[in-house]
Motif scaffolding. Structure first.
Motif, short mmCIF file in Angstrom:
data_model
loop_
_atom_site.label_atom_id
_atom_site.label_comp_id
_atom_site.label_asym_id
_atom_site.label_seq_id
_atom_site.Cartn_x
_atom_site.Cartn_y
_atom_site.Cartn_z
N ASN A 184 16.32 -4.81 -9.89
CA ASN A 184 16.54 -5.85 -8.81
C ASN A 184 15.24 -6.93 -9.00
N LYS A 185 15.56 -8.05 -8.68
CA LYS A 185 14.32 -9.05 -8.82
C LYS A 185 13.47 -9.15 -7.74
N SER A 196 15.73 -8.54 -2.91
CA SER A 196 14.47 -9.23 -3.12
C SER A 196 13.34 -8.63 -2.55
N SER A 218 10.06 0.50 -12.02
CA SER A 218 10.47 0.53 -13.37
C SER A 218 9.79 1.91 -13.98
N GLU A 263 7.85 -4.32 -8.32
CA GLU A 263 8.84 -4.60 -9.27
C GLU A 263 8.58 -3.69 -10.49
N ASN A 287 20.00 -2.17 -9.84
CA ASN A 287 20.99 -3.44 -10.38
C ASN A 287 21.76 -3.84 -9.33
N ARG A 303 10.42 -9.70 -5.09
CA ARG A 303 9.24 -10.88 -4.90
C ARG A 303 7.90 -10.31 -5.10
N LYS A 352 6.14 -8.41 -7.31
CA LYS A 352 5.97 -8.25 -8.68
C LYS A 352 5.29 -6.94 -9.02
N GLN A 374 20.73 -7.28 -6.18
CA GLN A 374 20.23 -8.39 -5.99
C GLN A 374 19.12 -8.33 -4.83
#
Length: 583
Positions: free
Chosen positions: A235-236, A215, A247, A243, A211, A238, A240, A213
């Protein structure tokens, strides 16, 4: 006259001096007014107790600064706990030097910055040379002091969760700066970048940067030789694919992906591209199998990384559990919430041990060593409702405590006190371990709180222990959970939220790793498995994530009027993005 006034206002200090105590806890409703009268600081008399090893002052909204004299007056202090106060925006004067301090907890205050002269202590020579654990979570820190590593060079655990940090100081990751740091938690901040120099933390085992920021995750993270557990959820990124991996995949898979050239580094690019193609083929095969199996819909691959919690409303439950509350608990420990959770699998490997360890961590952190709240977990099959939450004289209560024989509560407390005294003599120090650490929470109570089942058996005696009758075992799949507090209903709900979310993570990790056998202690923080109750399987797809079922428990007064129900619509509302609550 002045000395007499101080003694009257602070009888704990006079008692500690007379009994040459090494531990002192200041808390409770009267503390705030006394600190306000002392100018928002601790009384100078406190700093004339040089034998103190442990000092805790918590839950005082009027405490803005410790006050001068702490470092000079308490040279033997090993643990300093100043949480849930109003310290800030800095510390004036600075805390150190405290040459013997090993644990420092400043969580839940209003600290914004810790600059030289208003911080933790000097850097040269180190102000906190023996400090091992530093908790700064739940403050408003915008930056960390650049000289933190020089001030506390032997730091092993650093908790920065819930601040406003957008970066780490470069000095923190300087080679050899923190050679012993094994745990770094900085979730729920505003971090935008993680330096590749984090690889210089040679002892790092656990890293939580969820949680934020961020990238990108630097590929160099995979070079941390002892790293076993990471959390980058929320976190977003780059990349994917990465990402989705953070998770739902194990730490070792994520580190391997970084090692062969995931986002943040160029090495191993060919292998990474080949891995991408194979991953794509695997996903297409899985989607085809689901269609052929009659699923009728294609789930997004990201769903595999989600945690599901299904809430069963009281109206949907043919036999809901109810807790009746007797009015006498109002003066002792008035707040309680309960919940039933079905579908835990504690049999594989170390699952039960990890579940119990997670409760211990909650007691130490969110429950503030049981001073804010106490939780207990029970084998649901052994719980006979409705339950009664009441308060009775200790000579009228009997319980079979965990791991002990049946005894009256009065005798149990006396036995624990004798054991605590024996511990002090054997270890030649004032600190004690186990249940003995919580005996002081009963001080001044004529009646003790307890939870009684329909057979009249005491199954819980908060904040000390619960009963052997409802002990959780490896075979346990359905549990009754209870959280009690002397301070607030909201802390009960917060603790229950945290416990249930932890249980959901445990179930997911065990389910994912069943074919690999039991996990090692250095892998996922919590593990568990498949569901045992038919009702839980109804909402779980063949290849989809399996939910835990959380059944509402009503707490009512003796007339049946509702006091609280958990979980309500407002509960579990702040679940992180990777958790789906189905109501």
């Amino acid at each position: 006259m002045a000395a007499a006034a101080v003694s009257e206002a602070w009888p704990e200090l006079e008692l500690a001096e007379r009994e040459r105590r090494r531990e002192l806890l200041l808390t409770g409703p009267g503390l705030e007014e006394r600190v306000r009268a002392a100018g928002g600081q601790l009384p100078p008399r406190l700093f004339t107790l040089p034998l103190l090893h442990y000092l805790e002052v918590s839950g005082c909204g009027s405490l803005r600064a410790p006050g001068p004299g702490l470092a000079q007056g308490l040279p033997q202090l090993h643990s300093l706990v100043l949480r849930r106060n109003a310290l800030g925006p800095g510390l004036s004067p600075e805390l150190g030097p405290l040459p013997a301090l090993r644990v420092l907890d400043l969580s839940g205050n209003a600290l914004e910055a810790l600059p030289p002269g208003q911080g933790l202590g000097p850097a040269e020579p180190p102000g906190l040379p023996q400090l091992q654990s530093l908790n700064l979570s739940g403050n408003r820190l915008r930056e960390l002091p650049a000289d933190l590593a020089r001030c506390a060079p032997r730091l092993q655990s650093l908790n920065l969760t819930g601040n406003c940090l957008d970066s780490f100081p470069a000095e923190l990751f300087r080679p050899g700066a923190l050679p012993l740091l094994s745990e770094l938690a900085a979730a729920d901040n505003c971090l935008r970048e993680l330096s590749p120099d984090i690889a210089h933390l040679a002892s790092l085992k656990t890293l939580d940067l969820s949680n934020n920021q961020l990238s990108e995750i630097p590929a160099e993270l995979a070079d941390c030789p002892k790293l076993k557990e990471i959390n980058f959820r929320g976190n977003k990124l780059r990349d994917k694919r990465l990402e989705k991996m953070v998770s739902g995949c194990q730490t070792r898979s994520i580190l391997e992906y970084l090692r062969v050239g995931g986002r943040g580094g160029g090495k191993g690019k060919g292998r990474a591209e080949g891995s991408e193609k194979e991953d794509g083929r695997k996903k297409r095969r899985e989607r085809k199998q689901r269609r052929e199996g009659g699923d009728g819909e294609e789930q997004d691959v990201g769903d595999a990384g989600r945690l599901l919690l299904r809430v069963l409303h009281v109206s949907e439950n043919p036999a809901p559990l109810t807790v009746r509350v007797s009015p006498e608990v109002r003066d002792v420990r008035p707040y309680i919430v309960g919940a039933v959770v079905r579908g835990m699998d504690l049999q594989p490997g170390n699952a039960l041990k990890r579940f119990l360890t997670s409760q211990t961590k909650l007691h130490e952190d969110l429950c503030e060593k049981r001073t804010a709240a106490t939780l207990a977990t029970h084998e649901l099959r052994a719980v006979k409702g409705p339950l009664l939450y009441c308060a009775r004289p200790p000579q009228d209560l009997k319980i079979v405590p965990l791991g002990r024989k049946e005894a009256k509560v009065k005798e149990l407390v006396r036995q624990l006190q004798l054991e605590a005294e024996e511990q002090r003599k054997q270890k030649k120090r004032q600190s004690v371990s186990g249940l003995h650490r919580y005996l002081h929470l009963l001080d001044g109570n004529e009646n003790y709180p307890c939870l009684v089942d329909a057979d009249g058996d005491v199954i819980s005696f908060p904040p000390i222990t619960n009963s052997e009758k409802t002990k959780v075992k490896k075979t346990t799949s359905d549990l009754f959970l209870e959280v009690t507090s002397a301070t607030s209903l909201q802390i009960c709900k917060d603790v229950m939220d945290a416990l249930i979310l932890k249980m959901a993570e445990m179930n997911k990790y065990t389910l994912e790793n069943k074919e690999e056998g039991s996990l090692s202690d250095t892998e996922a923080d919590a593990v568990s498995g498949q569901l045992s109750d038919p009702r839980t399987n109804a909402s779980a797809g063949k290849d989809g994530p399996s939910p835990l079922v959380v059944e509402q428990v009503r707490v009512v007064d003796l007339e049946g009027s509702l006091k609280v129900v958990y979980p309500s619509k407002a509960d579990l509302a702040t679940a992180p993005p990777h958790v789906t609550v189905v109501r």
